[in-house]
Design a protein around this motif. Structure first.
Motif, short mmCIF file in Angstrom:
data_model
loop_
_atom_site.label_atom_id
_atom_site.label_comp_id
_atom_site.label_asym_id
_atom_site.label_seq_id
_atom_site.Cartn_x
_atom_site.Cartn_y
_atom_site.Cartn_z
N PRO A 1 0.79 -1.23 0.00
CA PRO A 1 0.00 0.00 0.00
C PRO A 1 0.82 1.28 0.00
O PRO A 1 0.29 2.37 -0.19
N VAL A 2 2.12 1.16 0.20
CA VAL A 2 2.95 2.35 0.36
C VAL A 2 4.36 2.06 -0.13
O VAL A 2 4.78 0.90 -0.23
N LEU A 3 5.07 3.12 -0.45
CA LEU A 3 6.45 3.05 -0.87
C LEU A 3 7.22 4.09 -0.08
O LEU A 3 6.76 5.22 0.07
N PHE A 4 8.38 3.73 0.44
CA PHE A 4 9.24 4.67 1.15
C PHE A 4 10.44 4.97 0.26
O PHE A 4 11.01 4.05 -0.34
N VAL A 5 10.84 6.23 0.19
CA VAL A 5 11.94 6.63 -0.67
C VAL A 5 12.94 7.46 0.13
O VAL A 5 12.57 8.42 0.81
N ILE A 6 14.20 7.07 0.02
CA ILE A 6 15.29 7.85 0.60
C ILE A 6 15.88 8.65 -0.56
O ILE A 6 16.65 8.13 -1.36
N ASP A 7 15.45 9.90 -0.65
CA ASP A 7 15.84 10.75 -1.76
C ASP A 7 16.82 11.83 -1.29
O ASP A 7 17.31 11.78 -0.16
N ALA A 8 17.09 12.80 -2.16
CA ALA A 8 18.06 13.85 -1.84
C ALA A 8 17.64 14.66 -0.62
O ALA A 8 18.48 15.06 0.18
N VAL A 9 16.34 14.91 -0.47
CA VAL A 9 15.86 15.66 0.70
C VAL A 9 16.13 14.87 1.97
O VAL A 9 16.59 15.42 2.97
N ALA A 10 15.85 13.59 1.95
CA ALA A 10 16.08 12.75 3.13
C ALA A 10 17.56 12.72 3.49
O ALA A 10 17.91 12.73 4.67
N VAL A 11 18.41 12.68 2.51
CA VAL A 11 19.84 12.62 2.77
C VAL A 11 20.36 13.96 3.30
O VAL A 11 21.16 13.99 4.24
N ALA A 12 19.88 15.06 2.75
CA ALA A 12 20.43 16.37 3.08
C ALA A 12 19.84 17.01 4.34
O ALA A 12 20.46 17.88 4.94
N THR A 13 18.65 16.58 4.76
CA THR A 13 17.98 17.19 5.90
C THR A 13 18.43 16.51 7.19
O THR A 13 18.54 15.29 7.24
N PRO A 14 18.69 17.28 8.25
CA PRO A 14 19.25 16.71 9.48
C PRO A 14 18.46 15.53 10.07
O PRO A 14 19.06 14.58 10.54
N GLU A 15 17.13 15.56 10.03
CA GLU A 15 16.35 14.45 10.59
C GLU A 15 16.18 13.30 9.60
O GLU A 15 15.65 12.25 9.95
N HIS A 16 16.60 13.50 8.38
CA HIS A 16 16.55 12.50 7.31
C HIS A 16 15.13 11.94 7.08
O HIS A 16 14.92 10.73 7.04
N PRO A 17 14.13 12.84 6.90
CA PRO A 17 12.75 12.36 6.72
C PRO A 17 12.56 11.67 5.37
O PRO A 17 12.86 12.24 4.32
N VAL A 18 12.08 10.44 5.42
CA VAL A 18 11.87 9.66 4.21
C VAL A 18 10.57 10.09 3.54
O VAL A 18 9.63 10.54 4.19
N LEU A 19 10.53 9.96 2.23
CA LEU A 19 9.34 10.26 1.46
C LEU A 19 8.40 9.06 1.53
O LEU A 19 8.82 7.92 1.31
N VAL A 20 7.14 9.31 1.87
CA VAL A 20 6.14 8.25 1.98
C VAL A 20 5.11 8.48 0.88
O VAL A 20 4.48 9.54 0.82
N ILE A 21 4.96 7.49 0.01
CA ILE A 21 4.06 7.60 -1.14
C ILE A 21 2.97 6.54 -1.03
O ILE A 21 3.28 5.35 -0.92
N SER A 22 1.73 6.96 -1.08
CA SER A 22 0.62 6.01 -1.07
C SER A 22 0.50 5.37 -2.45
O SER A 22 0.52 6.06 -3.47
N LEU A 23 0.37 4.06 -2.48
CA LEU A 23 0.15 3.34 -3.73
C LEU A 23 -1.27 2.77 -3.78
O LEU A 23 -1.59 1.99 -4.67
N ASP A 24 -2.09 3.17 -2.83
CA ASP A 24 -3.46 2.65 -2.74
C ASP A 24 -4.37 3.43 -3.68
O ASP A 24 -4.63 4.61 -3.48
N ALA A 25 -4.86 2.77 -4.71
CA ALA A 25 -5.72 3.40 -5.71
C ALA A 25 -7.04 3.87 -5.10
O ALA A 25 -7.72 4.71 -5.68
N ARG A 26 -7.40 3.35 -3.95
CA ARG A 26 -8.66 3.74 -3.30
C ARG A 26 -8.51 5.04 -2.52
O ARG A 26 -9.49 5.58 -2.03
N TYR A 27 -7.30 5.55 -2.42
CA TYR A 27 -7.05 6.76 -1.64
C TYR A 27 -6.23 7.73 -2.46
O TYR A 27 -5.17 7.38 -2.97
N ASP A 28 -6.71 8.93 -2.59
CA ASP A 28 -6.00 9.95 -3.35
C ASP A 28 -5.15 10.77 -2.39
O ASP A 28 -5.41 11.94 -2.14
N GLY A 29 -4.14 10.14 -1.84
CA GLY A 29 -3.32 10.79 -0.83
C GLY A 29 -2.09 11.45 -1.40
O GLY A 29 -1.51 10.99 -2.38
N HIS A 30 -1.72 12.55 -0.81
CA HIS A 30 -0.51 13.24 -1.20
C HIS A 30 0.66 12.68 -0.41
O HIS A 30 0.51 12.28 0.74
#
Length: 141
Positions: free
Chosen positions: A73-102
């Protein structure tokens, strides 16, 4: 754009290859058990085809297709923002077609809670996405 990785567990995709130390640190935080002993059921994917892509491009490349065409239902991404930001926040992407989540970002130490609760259906993506702080990062409820 590359296809979603075929993983048994929820993928954590490496999309930035500029800092191996940060990658290792974020991976360590994700695999550590929570205070309650919960573990993240994830597979780490090092996908160089995503290297250097921005958040919008990564999100656009992974269309929502769960539960019919994709197993997670979800994908986690360690991108440039996650690497460069002190808390290293990962990008969380919804893959659930039933939910139009950002997409939103989450501390690596919250991946366990997000993955566990979404995979078990205990909570919805929106429970996490609407609980982010003012900077768009989910730190905890």
């Amino acid at each position: 754009m590359t296809e979603l990785p075929g993983t048994l567990s929820v993928p954590v995709v490496r999309a930035d290859f500029t800092d191996d130390v940060v990658w290792d640190l974020v991976r360590q935080w994700i695999v550590e058990p929570t205070e309650d002993g919960f573990l993240a059921d994830v597979d780490f994917v090092e996908d160089r085809s995503l290297s250097g892509l921005d958040e919008a491009t990564i999100v656009a490349g992974y269309r929502p297709s769960y539960p019919d065409e994709y197993r997670h239902p979800v994908l986690f991404v360690i991108d440039a923002v996650a690497v460069a930001t002190p808390e290293h926040p990962v990008l969380v992407i919804s893959l659930d077609a039933r939910y139009d989540g950002h997409p939103f970002r989450a501390l690596p130490q919250q991946v366990q809670a997000i993955q566990n609760n979404l995979s078990l259906g205990n909570m919805d993506y929106s429970d996490f996405a609407t609980s982010v702080d003012d900077d768009g990062v989910f730190r905890d409820f």
